[in-house]
Design an enzyme around this catalytic site. Structure first.
Site, PDB file in Angstrom:
ATOM      1  N   SER A 111     -42.950  41.338-109.398  1.00 17.01           N
ATOM      2  CA  SER A 111     -42.114  41.461-108.203  1.00 17.01           C
ATOM      3  C   SER A 111     -41.839  42.921-107.886  1.00 17.01           C
ATOM      4  CB  SER A 111     -40.780  40.741-108.412  1.00 17.01           C
ATOM      5  OG  SER A 111     -40.981  39.393-108.776  1.00 17.01           O
ATOM      6  N   LEU A 122     -45.372  34.831-102.930  1.00 11.04           N
ATOM      7  CA  LEU A 122     -45.123  33.955-104.073  1.00 11.04           C
ATOM      8  C   LEU A 122     -43.671  34.024-104.533  1.00 11.04           C
ATOM      9  CD1 LEU A 122     -48.356  34.673-106.135  1.00 11.04           C
ATOM     10  CD2 LEU A 122     -47.796  32.571-104.886  1.00 11.04           C
ATOM     11  N   LYS A 127     -48.201  40.246-104.811  1.00  8.84           N
ATOM     12  CA  LYS A 127     -47.401  40.256-106.036  1.00  8.84           C
ATOM     13  C   LYS A 127     -48.299  40.712-107.187  1.00  8.84           C
ATOM     14  CE  LYS A 127     -43.773  37.348-108.067  1.00  8.84           C
ATOM     15  NZ  LYS A 127     -42.926  36.174-107.758  1.00  8.84           N
ATOM     16  N   ARG A 176       2.034  33.321 -94.129  1.00 10.99           N
ATOM     17  CA  ARG A 176       0.860  33.856 -93.428  1.00 10.99           C
ATOM     18  C   ARG A 176       1.297  34.808 -92.313  1.00 10.99           C
ATOM     19  NH1 ARG A 176      -0.844  29.700 -88.835  1.00 10.99           N
ATOM     20  NH2 ARG A 176       0.911  28.287 -88.904  1.00 10.99           N
ATOM     21  N   GLU A 219     -18.179  33.384 -93.570  1.00 10.30           N
ATOM     22  CA  GLU A 219     -17.358  33.855 -94.684  1.00 10.30           C
ATOM     23  C   GLU A 219     -18.170  34.657 -95.694  1.00 10.30           C
ATOM     24  OE1 GLU A 219     -17.496  30.714 -93.615  1.00 10.30           O
ATOM     25  OE2 GLU A 219     -15.528  30.378 -92.698  1.00 10.30           O
ATOM     26  N   PHE A 238     -11.783  27.868 -96.932  1.00  9.75           N
ATOM     27  CA  PHE A 238     -13.087  28.370 -96.509  1.00  9.75           C
ATOM     28  C   PHE A 238     -13.530  29.604 -97.285  1.00  9.75           C
ATOM     29  CE2 PHE A 238     -11.486  26.244 -92.462  1.00  9.75           C
ATOM     30  CZ  PHE A 238     -11.921  25.005 -92.903  1.00  9.75           C
ATOM     31  N   HIS A 246      -3.113  28.418 -95.287  1.00  8.70           N
ATOM     32  CA  HIS A 246      -3.209  26.969 -95.129  1.00  8.70           C
ATOM     33  C   HIS A 246      -3.565  26.262 -96.434  1.00  8.70           C
ATOM     34  CE1 HIS A 246      -3.310  28.424 -91.041  1.00  8.70           C
ATOM     35  NE2 HIS A 246      -3.108  27.225 -90.580  1.00  8.70           N
TER      36      HIS A 246
END
Lengths: 611, 611
Positions: free
Chosen positions: B29, B176, B237, B306, B354, B379, B403
């Site tokens: 690689s 690959l 590769k 909050r 996120e 989240f 929340h």
């Protein structure tokens, strides 16, 4: 088309009424998509609401789950629920929750975490196309805001790769997110260019409130072969009501003047739409089974539990035709390649897209298949929100995470799962297993397949000694006392079980008789075995290849507290960020090898020096 | 160009030598991208290796972190490390870990979880373009396999949205993956079509081993204005060595015959490349500060934590010019909009992405900025792998999750964080805070800003009573005994603290004097306060709006075990999947309201009936 318009107006009115009754909810996000849904219900969706379990039904997924008032208004229009139930929206005990869940029989999977409905829809479509083969379709209503989630890319990629022409994404481009305009506003081309570049067919609908245009788009989607279709429709949030239409600051709240709004929409209606039942016949495909005995490993040999997983899963797949396997492009590391080679039709390559892998399992299990998905345990963290939501979906699925802990050695911390036990324990209804040998690993697979909820099996990279015979039983929720002793108890699992056994030998040389408990089932946990250990020995040493928080040690402490047992407990875990090195070097550095266990145990035994 | 070829051959040889010395690693690689890196080092990258902290340096991120042998070979060629150190690759104690980490001063962030380097690179580029404004550039080497990760889409989207022409993605399309061919093989157009659809400039390099072609591509990238550039290069590769070149099954292992391979590559070389230093002058931009007092809330009033976060962060941003804020398109819910309105140049909208939000914070803190990122706590689970990797990067960043828990009420379980405390505790070096009132929230923000590691603050949706005065001090690692009592101790935080106070009142009516401990700092935890409670009262009730596993209760049990304290503990937590409902209904259903606490406490006090 007149009916469709009237139906759409009813869906808007009912969305407003439901949110008004609840005092919260997302009516404006519902109103933008009402015309799309009216068209879908009236002539395109094929779903027998009286037979929600019929495998030939189409699937309807609200990826924009906050548009639940629209979904429930559709259910009412289809006659599935009545108006009184509609108005229980968001009430305590109602099936009509703030965001859809399978508490309703026509909801396959829970949504509400944006960007998940489309990936799960792809999972359902893949199931329909490659497993059930009943010709049914998956319709997914997407919001435009959620297109920013990377999971959408994964869904697009996989749907195109698998040439799924049985999925249609309806993208409700209402321009407005929660706080302001989305990244792309009303630029339909932004969305369709992306989808088309990935290999989807796309249809732009410049006016997503025009029944004729929508009808043409849905027909085009249904006629498209060999690739999925995205219908990208320009809509107006809060369409039809001047108090809210296309205005900022109107997200996620009931209308101030619902009476005026309903009047503006032409009043309430009591329309019923006849949703077509499935037109296909036949039963879902099944796969032939043949008895293949589970693999057997010789006691005293050494084998990696990940390898036992692959061999065991292949055999399980031979015996059980409903078992399927998925992998995140590391099947030669997780050994799920064993399953792939034996059962190629039931193996699904998810490439390096862990979120889509989870979403696919959720879709498959919704149709009764039993998925086993595997990757490095560290990389399951990529899909943690999907696992969390799978629990809300009451999904039954199986995950295998390999290469856990510092014991992997040279690859370093990016590849070491050290938080997986904590993360997976904190999933509602989950099962967390951590076998220490190959036969134990194999023995846990069928119980996993038969279990409800999310089952997680943690596997190790290196070979560990086989200590159990092939006929030993490993019930979920059990533990094995692998060595008796009355001075101190060593509680371990996986790689550390072998360190604990070695420590027990060392301690025996000092006259300290250590009991060793193999806590292969970390959740549920064998409280009685731990209570007895607390009662019968002077202290417990827990040892885990994991951060100190939320893993095996904390599970033991919680069990002891629940049992009302009082005993000194020393918790050994990984406390410093590891680097690369040989497994033994890293176990020693972390203080979780046999030497460290021996020291900790010695300190727990009163006047052990005098033994 | 002859030099570049020779340099690339050296990078290949050294990659092979390093992996051979280690006995593991990813030489093939590395070999595919050697020509790309040779070109980059020789005339494009601007990095003063002697001054790694120079803010004007370009950034080099190996998103394909497993190509670490190539990265370290580059460092050697640049004179940053010597050959002896190169050969310590993957040894215990070496800075040259299996995957790059900031243990090396030229590595800004850890990579190795695929699909994260490009997003973090976008974070670095955004920092360079919008905060530091020093004209430097970010170069990211991507693998083709990792393009399947959705986080790549998020990075593409944000780089285009912010028109970042200072980032170049070098996509090493070697066809690959680990187990076989990637989804797109050598189809360069598949990658460039996607990137271009999103708004990137793209350059396809049909032969990614041709120095002339690469030079032209890099020049084109540098000359491109107003948009980021992706150089999509077809490579092989294991290029240059017949044992491995473009062959399957050669991923992630040393070569079998390194001697022959090195000979085939023309032998070892001792070339040095002079990497250009930064050409820009000046210092990073700073933002003017002005004293703005923290917001003050009146004791006895009610306010959501909050909301206090938003107001407090705005004031902190006025006083501290290095503070920046990010949000996942819910800034009116998290109240980070307060910061945005006051400090628009230091607010970054991350939309509903996120993972990219986290990646951006990681990039910003690498340059010394102090990011605060907020969204619904549920989240943040979407970015859990990024948080995990941020810890490997030794990142200092701040997260606010709003929340939390069933106390949010009607929105239902998809929006309720019930696993966040467990997940965040299990992050190495993390700090986990859960304030119960507005002044406490404000008081925790500056300590967060000044703290190392990943700080998480859990905030509540609903208003809670203000119980602390504005001058109270809330050290991280502390706890507050808000009510004295010697019969039983109630340990709570956030919304449950108020339930506990109410329960203490009820218990007082029965003659039971309950101590109430506000465990606002869940990690680190105030062991001494808990030890005293164990010593001085008959039992502890822990109560948390969270699943039972890995949260506040388990943290208390772990602290007590560490203190050697023995006391009955009853853990109250959410055990059943909640639905929608009013907050009080859901707290009662979960058994974490004042009535449930009262019952649990009563049972812990011996013969409480006789008081």
């Amino acid at each position: 088309m007149k009916f469709r318009h009237e139906l759409a107006q009813q869906l808007r009115v009912d969305s407003i009424r439901a949110a008004d009754a609840a005092g919260s909810g997302h009516p404006t996000s519902s109103m933008s998509a009402a015309d799309l849904m009216a068209a879908l219900l009236d002539g395109h969706l094929r779903l027998d609401f009286d037979q929600p379990e019929d495998p030939r039904n189409d699937h309807l997924v609200f990826s924009k789950g906050h548009a639940s008032p629209l979904l429930y208004s559709c259910f009412k229009a289809a006659g599935a629920i009545d108006d009184a139930e509609l108005l229980t929206f968001r009430e305590f005990g109602s099936r009509l929750e703030g965001h859809p869940t399978p508490a309703l029989p026509w909801v396959d999977v829970a949504t509400g975490s944006l960007g998940q409905g489309l990936p799960v829809g792809v999972g359902l479509a893949l199931t329909a196309a490659k497993l059930d083969t009943l010709g049914n379709r998956v319709w997914v209503l997407c919001g435009d805001s959620e297109m920013a989630e990377g999971s959408i890319w994964e869904a697009f990629e996989h749907a195109a790769h698998y040439r799924l022409d049985n999925i249609v994404a309806l993208v409700d481009v209402n321009r407005l997110g929660q706080t302001g305009e989305t990244m792309h506003g009303w630029d339909l081309k932004a969305y369709s260019d992306r989808a088309r570049a990935i290999g989807w067919h796309t249809v732009e609908v410049d006016d997503g409130h025009d029944p004729e245009r929508i009808e043409a788009a849905l027909n085009e989607a249904e006629a498209t072969r060999g690739r999925p279709t995205a219908v990208v429709a320009r809509t107006r949030k809060g369409k039809g009501v001047s108090e809210v239409e296309d205005l900022p600051g109107k997200h996620g709240k009931p209308l101030q003047d619902p009476t005026a709004a309903i009047e503006e929409l032409g009043g309430t209606r009591e329309l019923r739409v006849k949703v077509n039942p499935p037109e296909t016949v036949g039963d879902p495909r099944t796969f032939a089974t043949a008895y293949e005995p589970p693999p057997v490993f010789e006691v005293g040999d050494a084998a990696a539990t990940r390898k036992a997983y692959g061999q065991g899963l292949r055999a399980l797949g031979s015996r059980r035709g409903e078992v399927v396997a998925l992998d995140g492009e590391v099947s030669n590391s997780t050994h799920s390649e064993q399953f792939r080679e034996a059962h190629p039709q039931r193996y699904f390559e998810m490439y390096i897209a862990e979120q889509q892998m989870l979403a696919t399992t959720v879709g498959m299990q919704a149709r009764g298949w039993i998925p086993f998905a595997s990757t490095f345990a560290a990389f399951l963290s990529r899909a943690y929100d999907f696992i969390r939501m799978a629990a809300v979906s009451r999904a039954a699925l199986n995950l295998m995470g390999s290469h856990a802990g510092v014991a992997i050695g040279e690859d370093g911390p990016s590849q070491m799962a050290l938080e997986d036990l904590a993360a997976m324990r904190a999933v509602h209804g989950s099962t967390v297993l951590y076998p220490c040998d190959a036969n134990q690993t194999v023995g846990l697979l069928e119980p996993m397949a038969d279990r409800e909820g999310i089952c997680y099996l943690r596997a190790s990279r290196g070979a560990t000694p086989v200590i159990y015979g092939p006929d030993e039983d490993f019930p979920i929720g059990g533990a094995k006392t692998v060595r008796q002793g009355e001075h101190v108890t060593l509680v371990a699992a996986g790689v550390t079980l072998h360190e604990a056994l070695d420590a027990a030998e060392r301690l025996a040389d000092e006259g300290i008789r250590a009991r060793v408990v193999d806590l292969y089932s970390i959740k549920p946990i064998d409280i009685e075995t731990l209570r007895l250990a607390a009662e019968e020995t002077d202290g417990l040493v827990t040892v885990e290849d994991h951060w100190p928080e939320g893993g095996l040690g904390d599970a033991v402490l919680a069990a002891l507290a629940e049992a009302g047992a009082s005993v000194p407990v020393t918790k050994l875990a990984v406390t410093e960020m590891p680097g690369s090195g040989k497994p033994a070097e890293l176990l020693a550095q972390a203080g979780i090898d046999s030497a460290a266990i021996t020291r900790a145990a010695r300190e727990l035994v009163p006047s052990s020096g005098t033994r």
